[in-house]
Write a protein that holds these residues in place. Sequence first.
Motif, mmCIF file in Angstrom:
data_model
loop_
_atom_site.group_PDB
_atom_site.id
_atom_site.type_symbol
_atom_site.label_atom_id
_atom_site.label_comp_id
_atom_site.label_asym_id
_atom_site.label_seq_id
_atom_site.Cartn_x
_atom_site.Cartn_y
_atom_site.Cartn_z
ATOM 1 N N TYR A 33 0.889 -1.123 0.196
ATOM 2 C CA TYR A 33 -0.038 0.115 -0.130
ATOM 3 C C TYR A 33 0.703 1.279 -0.042
ATOM 4 N N SER A 34 1.938 1.231 -0.742
ATOM 5 C CA SER A 34 2.744 2.433 -0.892
ATOM 6 C C SER A 34 2.242 3.363 -1.887
ATOM 7 N N PRO A 35 2.451 4.736 -1.724
ATOM 8 C CA PRO A 35 2.092 5.537 -2.723
ATOM 9 C C PRO A 35 2.737 5.319 -3.986
ATOM 10 N N ARG A 36 3.999 4.739 -3.926
ATOM 11 C CA ARG A 36 4.553 4.429 -4.971
ATOM 12 C C ARG A 36 3.723 3.239 -6.191
ATOM 13 N N ALA A 37 2.651 2.885 -5.478
ATOM 14 C CA ALA A 37 2.164 1.998 -6.227
ATOM 15 C C ALA A 37 0.854 2.687 -7.223
ATOM 16 N N LEU A 38 0.713 3.974 -7.149
ATOM 17 C CA LEU A 38 -0.081 4.757 -7.760
ATOM 18 C C LEU A 38 -0.322 4.329 -9.201
ATOM 19 N N ILE A 39 0.952 4.404 -10.221
ATOM 20 C CA ILE A 39 0.595 4.373 -11.305
ATOM 21 C C ILE A 39 0.286 2.887 -11.864
ATOM 22 N N GLU A 40 0.805 2.024 -11.073
ATOM 23 C CA GLU A 40 0.620 0.597 -11.204
ATOM 24 C C GLU A 40 -0.911 0.393 -11.131
ATOM 25 N N THR A 41 -1.350 0.969 -9.983
ATOM 26 C CA THR A 41 -2.737 0.536 -9.355
ATOM 27 C C THR A 41 -3.907 1.002 -10.663
ATOM 28 N N LEU A 42 -3.537 2.490 -10.828
ATOM 29 C CA LEU A 42 -4.377 3.096 -11.885
ATOM 30 C C LEU A 42 -4.366 2.214 -13.262
ATOM 31 N N HIS A 43 -3.286 1.750 -13.634
ATOM 32 C CA HIS A 43 -3.174 0.741 -14.966
ATOM 33 C C HIS A 43 -4.237 -0.514 -14.710
ATOM 34 N N VAL A 44 -4.088 -0.916 -13.364
ATOM 35 C CA VAL A 44 -4.974 -2.146 -13.314
ATOM 36 C C VAL A 44 -6.444 -1.953 -13.291
ATOM 37 N N ILE A 45 -6.579 -0.794 -12.926
ATOM 38 C CA ILE A 45 -8.227 -0.189 -12.703
ATOM 39 C C ILE A 45 -8.546 0.057 -14.273
ATOM 40 N N GLN A 46 -7.600 0.695 -15.035
ATOM 41 C CA GLN A 46 -8.026 1.064 -16.331
ATOM 42 C C GLN A 46 -8.110 -0.399 -16.990
ATOM 43 N N ASP A 47 -7.330 -1.201 -16.951
ATOM 44 C CA ASP A 47 -7.405 -2.577 -17.650
ATOM 45 C C ASP A 47 -8.486 -3.185 -17.215
ATOM 46 N N SER A 48 -8.932 -3.193 -16.069
ATOM 47 C CA SER A 48 -9.935 -4.097 -15.672
ATOM 48 C C SER A 48 -11.566 -3.530 -15.648
ATOM 49 N N PHE A 49 -11.598 -2.255 -15.697
ATOM 50 C CA PHE A 49 -12.725 -1.677 -15.842
ATOM 51 C C PHE A 49 -12.979 -1.022 -17.149
ATOM 52 N N GLY A 50 -12.005 -0.516 -17.814
ATOM 53 C CA GLY A 50 -12.014 -0.047 -19.089
ATOM 54 C C GLY A 50 -11.937 1.663 -18.814
ATOM 55 N N PHE A 51 -12.196 1.946 -17.727
ATOM 56 C CA PHE A 51 -11.933 3.510 -17.344
ATOM 57 C C PHE A 51 -11.826 3.656 -16.011
ATOM 58 N N ILE A 52 -11.491 4.910 -15.341
ATOM 59 C CA ILE A 52 -11.186 5.217 -14.187
ATOM 60 C C ILE A 52 -12.164 6.398 -13.560
ATOM 61 N N ASP A 53 -13.152 5.937 -12.807
ATOM 62 C CA ASP A 53 -14.127 7.148 -12.498
ATOM 63 C C ASP A 53 -13.796 7.780 -10.930
ATOM 64 N N ASN A 54 -14.612 8.737 -10.560
ATOM 65 C CA ASN A 54 -14.194 9.304 -9.400
ATOM 66 C C ASN A 54 -14.214 8.604 -8.434
ATOM 67 N N GLU A 55 -14.841 7.596 -8.166
ATOM 68 C CA GLU A 55 -15.058 6.632 -7.069
ATOM 69 C C GLU A 55 -13.637 5.775 -6.974
ATOM 70 N N ALA A 56 -13.070 5.438 -8.102
ATOM 71 C CA ALA A 56 -12.204 4.561 -8.049
ATOM 72 C C ALA A 56 -11.019 5.330 -7.646
ATOM 73 N N MET A 57 -10.859 6.736 -8.115
ATOM 74 C CA MET A 57 -9.844 7.681 -7.799
ATOM 75 C C MET A 57 -9.722 7.679 -6.045
ATOM 76 N N GLN A 58 -11.055 8.217 -5.735
ATOM 77 C CA GLN A 58 -11.028 8.334 -4.062
ATOM 78 C C GLN A 58 -10.623 6.946 -3.536
ATOM 79 N N TYR A 59 -10.985 5.759 -3.966
ATOM 80 C CA TYR A 59 -10.688 4.745 -3.274
ATOM 81 C C TYR A 59 -9.158 4.369 -3.321
ATOM 82 N N VAL A 60 -8.635 4.778 -4.386
ATOM 83 C CA VAL A 60 -6.895 4.629 -4.446
ATOM 84 C C VAL A 60 -6.365 5.683 -3.657
ATOM 85 N N SER A 61 -6.874 6.814 -3.642
ATOM 86 C CA SER A 61 -6.251 7.739 -2.706
ATOM 87 C C SER A 61 -6.292 7.423 -1.145
#
Length: 173
Positions: A33-61
């Motif tokens: 759960y290191s902040p360094r995982a940010l970009i990789e986590t966003l990539h996984v969300i993009q690949d799994s959901f097809g987009f990144i919505d506000n809720e996903a961004m708040q969850y990652v934050s």
Amino acid sequence: MTLTAVPETKRIEVDQTDKRWKLVRITMQKHNYSPRALIETLHVIQDSFGFIDNEAMQYVSQELRVPLSKVYGVATFYNNFTSKPAGEHSLVLCTGTACYVKGNDQIVEWMKERFGLNPNETTPDNRLSFMTARCVGACGMAPVMILDGHIMGKMSPDEMKQRIEEWLSNDSN
Ligand code: FES
């Protein structure tokens, strides 16, 4: 410095039984759960959901303890991240191997012919947004599509086309 916890009432809870969120969680866990995982986590969300919505961004934050402004900044800076679809209806088509070989390649072509849409595009009347995901974590249901958040699978290409047409023509959806 003490970290301020997100107030309990504002915590974002995601559906833990959804395999897509499991993939996201595994990615964050892998990096403790290191902040360094940010970009990789966003990539996984993009690949799994097809987009990144506000809720996903708040969850990652919340989970990575990265300021929301930074998550928004990263997600909007990179062209390969797609924000929430603009259309009234959204179709996310899984183009992972299992789904692609079972007919979703034909649906990608059909979307272009029928609606003039390439992935990540919305019809000029804002009626439909079309996105693709790399694997939505439901390979057993291949070929999979997600219409307005409803996961559907195990259909022939013709059945999928018919379903999309019906969905769009039914205004109660
Ligand atoms: S490849 Fe489509 S759900 Fe996994």
